[in-house]
Enzyme design. Structure first.
Site, PDB file in Angstrom:
ATOM      1  N   GLY A  68      -3.966   0.725 -15.206  1.00  6.99           N
ATOM      2  CA  GLY A  68      -3.681   0.423 -13.799  1.00  6.99           C
ATOM      3  C   GLY A  68      -4.879   0.700 -12.931  1.00  6.99           C
ATOM      4  O   GLY A  68      -5.614   1.669 -13.133  1.00  6.99           O
ATOM      5  N   GLU A 105      -5.157   2.085  -7.565  1.00  8.55           N
ATOM      6  CA  GLU A 105      -5.433   3.258  -6.743  1.00  8.55           C
ATOM      7  C   GLU A 105      -6.744   3.960  -7.100  1.00  8.55           C
ATOM      8  O   GLU A 105      -7.460   4.454  -6.228  1.00  8.55           O
ATOM      9  CB  GLU A 105      -4.245   4.221  -6.831  1.00  8.55           C
ATOM     10  N   PHE A 137       0.815  -1.222   0.000  1.00  3.94           N
ATOM     11  CA  PHE A 137       0.000   0.000   0.000  1.00  3.94           C
ATOM     12  C   PHE A 137       0.847   1.270   0.000  1.00  3.94           C
ATOM     13  O   PHE A 137       0.387   2.334   0.393  1.00  3.94           O
ATOM     14  CB  PHE A 137      -0.982   0.024   1.196  1.00  3.94           C
TER      15      PHE A 137
END
Lengths: 744, 340
Positions: A708, A711, A245
């Protein structure tokens, strides 16, 4: 052979069996001979000096090997630059055991090394250290006036763009206006796996460090520079990670201390931090945000101002992009963004999942909700009326952006049209107050340079490797999918290796760029290997591909065949066996295509719809339903991608309702530094979560077309929860987390 | 962790004798709290007397209609015991509201009474704490005290008792059976835990070396009208900010007997017998409950970050009494508090 098309398919994790059977080896599990065990002693004070360390008392304990402190560390690299890792902020990096000075509470002040862990821990508990305490300052509230604009010291940090239009005048003249301050507390990453470094002493100054990290090359570079080691003598390995994280982006002091001890003692050393010490090396900073929005009569944004202030340490300028997103998520001609940090006596904050954007989306997306209500508009409709077709921060088109489809498809699936606008106007089947909120965000779609190598043996087994990381996101799986599909092999024939400085260099695993960067390198490398196989295939007797060009053939289902005529094929294994080569190899390195990308803004987007129920008497909130619609290019693996977004939503719920590391400023110390009192959501807090991907075709971001998803999924979740709470109760909580006491 | 020796007792008298012969020793049951405290260096016993071989794990019906809970019966076995589920569902619910299945499988009933506070400062050796180190000062007063008490606090300590089970026990009023160097005795549950006063290091009224052997529940279990309401910062695996155990006996809508105890608010499970008396003879209405709730917190004092507990306790009392009066609570089967 069945299909070897894996990309986009919901493929199960290739490393799943190893993980659930306990054969996946984590940093603390490497067994090496003659190991000594370290235990860190942490400072109880936030600022001052060490005046005496009674090391002799614990050295007298049988089995205690050494006590390292500033009094006896060897001479190490002198200049700050040697201590700067790849993502170090500007300033002077912290050096453990460097001198007598205490810069933050829980600072490592000594390392005990003993023959076993229990003894090291006991010795640490009885080691007497005397301090001369000085006044500290740890409260951001009291340092508001001391905020300053940081320089561009940290990779990826972009100072806010220059103001556009005249936001003050536009605000004054607009019919609908809002301004408010939003606050969230510090949060710690708290991966389940504790930071550990097992250093294997290989003799003659050579070591292998099995270290929990999101970037083995970053750790290697850090260690070699500090300790003056040759790269070949300092191998860093991390094959599995129990969560990162962002906590593992920078080399931690545990790695430094373990290597220090191993080199000094010339033996293998293991060092594991405690859960309490997991609160000692970086966090998502406590952030204050001021938003000032105005809307025209037609519901378009007239003005937008977003200013943020967060904490940093005395020694480094930690930065993240908090406010920039507000200049690109919505169309607005009058925008002013401001960003400051303030120094406190604490450790430097550290990138934590969607750093900056997770924080910034709290301010922006609650403010957008407030603005929508002030303008009398449904909050989703308000967002649609302010849809940004271009990135106004850089005045470029997006390479792709299907956020509008996310809005429409997400709303339809969630049933948003049944929402009634007035706070307190909806109840669930049990008569409980119910609220629906919306939020969302935007995140970078970045590609970094990455390299990979691949080899295939005559039996058709493919090994592909690169030094990327796997912190549980599915890297092993998606890379195996890409490799298998590129060479038309069954995924079972692919072995993917990562997390080792003996492998080709890959970027740090962060920023949601691994799929794009490493995936592109894997694809390119496998294609290069494919070209070698193709040439061999052409040399075979009676080869049906003799006159073909490489562009004319494809690898599929274990064959190499003409695209135009699948009957013209050779079996891959036959090619390899006929060639007489025991092994074929290829490697390549892929850079982003800057020329292609330069004219565009590269970003992923999402929108989150949240349902909460609130017990109006008791102030308890349950997030009963979440739908997260994500536009992040092409999805490589629906299963691991969905899991990523599920995890993001859980993070967002935690951020909204419970997660906060609380500092007692009297001691300058975080007080809830354990899992009993630092609350993350448990199963009982999590109900229905739905994930919807609106795929985008985008050959500009990278050859794979991926953006991606590590996030983007958590953006706007916390704000959507807070907005739903407002919709349920009429109470606007601007100070997260929304705990019971704020709703009484 | 400090070096320590360990012995395993097979008879209560041996355990008591063994403990008496070792200064700085502790009894060890499930170890779910003591071992943590030892790892954190909050507790530093030099000798542990292992109890798990003692014959104290039974749960048996008593001649007077009550139920004896062995001190070494686990929290899980107690919660799921048929007699507990059918006759003391309040206890079932309170136990299951606490900790996690894994912890409840290991934790014992005696140990549950002996749990120490979760005050942040008690656990952190870097900060003064009168309970951990008498005379060093209370950091929670004027500090971060979200988890701390509002009732019966003192100038030297505002810590709370963390148990859920004990809140239900306070309402059910069992007697605690103990054995010690001076023989056996019983302690009324309400007298077992104590207020901090100027000796916050003492959590309870056990004499040195005394061992809890069991709990005798009286026959009356309030199995028709009860509620255990726990409010916390997440839905499971968190200590109570405020919890309420309520038991009522009703004739029509008139309250004939009542029990009311609170957790998360005081140094001991907070039973309020005056409030119980106020309820008796009154109609089971929200108005009654509000008056009683106001009385319970009349002397409550906030310390900053826990000020909200006063209002929260009031509301929780009203809700718990309403739920108890409605009488549609049951012993939990599988999940608890997970229904939004």
């Amino acid at each position: 052979m069945s299909t070897t098309n894996y990309i986009g398919k919901p493929t199960s994790r290739v490393d799943g069996p190893a993980k659930v059977t306990g054969t996946a080896t984590y940093a603390a599990e490497y067994q090496v001979a003659n190991m000594a065990y370290g235990y860190v002693v942490s400072s109880p004070i936030a600022k001052g000096k060490i005046t005496k360390i009674h090391a002799d008392e614990v050295l007298a304990l049988p089995g205690v090997v050494q006590v390292f402190s500033h009094e006896n560390v060897p001479s190490l690299a002198w200049f700050d630059r040697s201590y700067k890792d790849l993502v170090a902020p500007g300033g002077s990096p912290f050096r453990a055991l460097h001198d007598a000075e205490i810069k933050f509470s829980q600072q490592p002040v000594a390392l005990i090394v003993a023959e076993n862990f229990e003894l090291a821990r006991y010795a640490a508990s009885v080691l007497r250290i005397e301090y001369q305490q000085e006044d500290h300052e740890t409260s951001l509230e009291t340092q508001r006036a001391k905020g300053y604009e940081p320089g561009a010291g940290k990779t990826g940090f972009q100072p806010p763009p220059a103001p556009r239009g005249n936001p003050d005048k536009a605000w004054e003249e607009a019919p609908h206006r809002m301004e408010a301050e939003y606050v969230h507390g510090a949060q710690h990453h708290n991966p389940m796996e504790l930071f550990t470094t097992t250093v294997e002493w290989r003799g003659e100054g050579k070591i292998t460090a099995y270290d929990k990290t999101q970037g083995v090359y970053n750790v290697q570079q850090y260690l070699t520079k500090i300790f003056g080691l040759k790269k070949d003598d300092c191998r860093v390995v991390n094959e599995y990670m129990g969560g990162g994280f962002g906590a593992g982006l920078r080399p931690q002091y545990s790695a430094f201390l373990a290597v220090l001890a191993a080199l000094e003692l010339k033996r293998s050393v293991r060092l594991t931090l405690t859960r309490e010490q997991m609160f000692s090396f970086g966090h998502r900073p406590h952030t204050l945000q001021y938003l000032k929005l105005a809307a025209n009569a037609d519901g378009t944004l007239a003005a937008l101002q977003h200013h943020a202030l967060h904490e940093t340490s005395q020694f480094e300028d930690y930065t993240e992009n908090v406010v920039n997103w507000s200049g690109m998520l919505y169309q607005c001609e009058n925008v002013k963004l401001g960003y400051q940090i303030a120094k406190l006596d604490m450790y430097t904050p550290l990138d934590m999942r969607a750093p900056g954007a997770a924080s910034g989306s709290i301010g922006l997306e609650i403010a957008m909700d407030e603005m929508a209500y002030a303008a009398g508009l449904d909050p989703l409709e308000f967002r649609l009326r302010n849809y940004a077709e271009r990135d106004q921060n850089v005045d470029k088109p997006f390479s792709s952006k299907k956020l509008r489809d996310c809005y429409h498809q997400g709303a339809a699936k969630f049933g948003w049209d049944k929402r009634t606008q007035a706070p307190g106007s909806m109840r669930n089947g049990d008569g409980k107050l119910m609220g629906w909120g919306v939020g969302g965000g935007v995140w970078d779609a970045t590609q970094q340079k990455a390299a990979a190598k691949a080899s295939i043996t005559a039996d058709g087994k493919l090994t592909v490797s690169t030094a990327t990381g796997e912190n549980g996101t599915g890297t092993y799986t998606i890379m195996s999918q890409i490799a298998a599909e590129t060479l038309g092999l069954p995924i079972e024939a692919v072995t993917f290796k990562l997390g080792d400085t003996d492998l080709p260099e890959s970027p740090l695993q962060g920023g949601s760029w691994t799929a794009a960067s490493v995936g592109s390198a894997v694809q390119s490398t496998c294609a290069a290997l494919g070209e070698k196989i193709f040439k061999l295939a052409q040399k075979m007797d009676d080869s049906p591909l003799r006159d073909a060009k490489f562009e004319d053939v494809e690898f599929a289902s274990g064959q190499l065949r003409l695209r135009a005529d699948h009957s013209q094929a050779v079996v891959l294994r036959d090619v390899l066996q006929a060639s007489g080569e025991a092994k074929l190899e290829a490697d390549s390195s892929v850079m982003p295509n800057m020329v292609k990308q330069n004219g565009y803004s590269l970003h992923s987007h999402n929108v989150v719809f949240v349902e909460v129920t609130v017990d109006e008497d008791l102030g308890t909130v349950h997030v009963t339903r979440v739908l997260n619609a994500v536009a992040a290019g092409r999805i490589l693996n629906l299963k691991t991608a969905r899991s990523q977004v599920l995890g993001s939503v859980v993070w967002g719920i935690g951020m909204a309702l419970m997660e906060e590391t609380v500092m007692d400023h009297k001691f300058g110390r975080y007080m809830n530094h354990n899992f009993a009192e630092y609350h993350v959501p448990v199963n009982a807090d999590i109900h229905d979560i739905d994930v919807l991907f609106v795929e985008e075709e985008d050959d500009i971001v990278n050859p794979l077309g991926v953006k991606g998803i590590g996030e983007v999924g958590m953006l706007g979740v916390a704000a959507a929860v807070a907005n739903a709470v407002f919709h349920a109760t009429g109470k606007r909580v601007r100070d997260l987390p929304v705990m019971i006491d704020k709703l009484l | 962790m400090n070096p320590f020796t360990y012995s395993r007792a097979t008879a209560v008298a041996d355990a008591v004798r063994d403990k008496a012969s070792h200064p700085d020793s502790e009894y060890l049951g499930g170890g779910t709290n003591l071992i943590d405290l030892m790892k954190e260096n909050v507790a530093r016993p030099t000798h542990l007397v292992g109890l798990n071989k003692l014959p104290l794990a039974d749960i048996e019906t008593l001649p007077d209609g009550g139920l004896r809970l062995g001190a070494l019966a686990t929290n899980a076995d107690t919660a799921w015991h048929d007699e507990v589920k059918s006759r003391y569902p309040l206890l079932n619910q309170a136990i299951l509201a606490g900790a996690s299945p894994q912890l409840r499988n290991a934790a014992t009933n005696g140990g549950n009474l002996m749990q120490r506070t979760r005050c942040y400062y008690f656990y952190d050796l870097a900060t003064p704490c009168n309970k951990r180190e008498p005379g060093s000062g209370c950091s929670a007063i004027g500090g971060y005290n979200r988890v701390c008490g509002i009732l019966g606090t003192s100038e030297s300590c505002i810590a709370t008792h963390p148990s859920d089970m004990c809140v239900a026990l306070a309402a059910l009023a069992p007697t605690v059976r103990v054995s010690g160097p001076n023989g056996d005795r019983t302690i009324a549950f309400d007298d077992f835990h104590r207020l901090p006063g100027n000796q916050p290091e003492k959590d309870n009224t056990l004499e040195p070396g005394e061992l809890i052997t069991g709990l005798d529940l009286p026959a009356k279990g309030f199995e028709k009208n009860f509620s255990y309401l726990k409010l916390r910062d997440r839905s499971s695996y968190a200590f109570a900010l405020v919890s309420v155990a309520a038991g009522l006996e009703l004739e029509g809508n008139t309250i004939t007997d009542a029990r009311l105890a609170l957790g998360g608010v005081a140094h001991k499970p907070w039973r309020d017998q005056e409030a119980e008396n106020m309820l008796k003879g009154q109609p089971a209405t929200e108005d009654t409950f509000r008056r009683v709730a106001a009385k319970v917190v009349a002397d409550a004092k906030g310390h900053g970050s826990n000020d909200f507990k006063i209002e929260l306790a009031k509301r929780a009392i009203v809700r718990a009494l309403k739920q108890a009066a409605e009488g549609n609570q049951h012993a939990a089967d599988v999940f608890l508090n997970s229904n939004p």
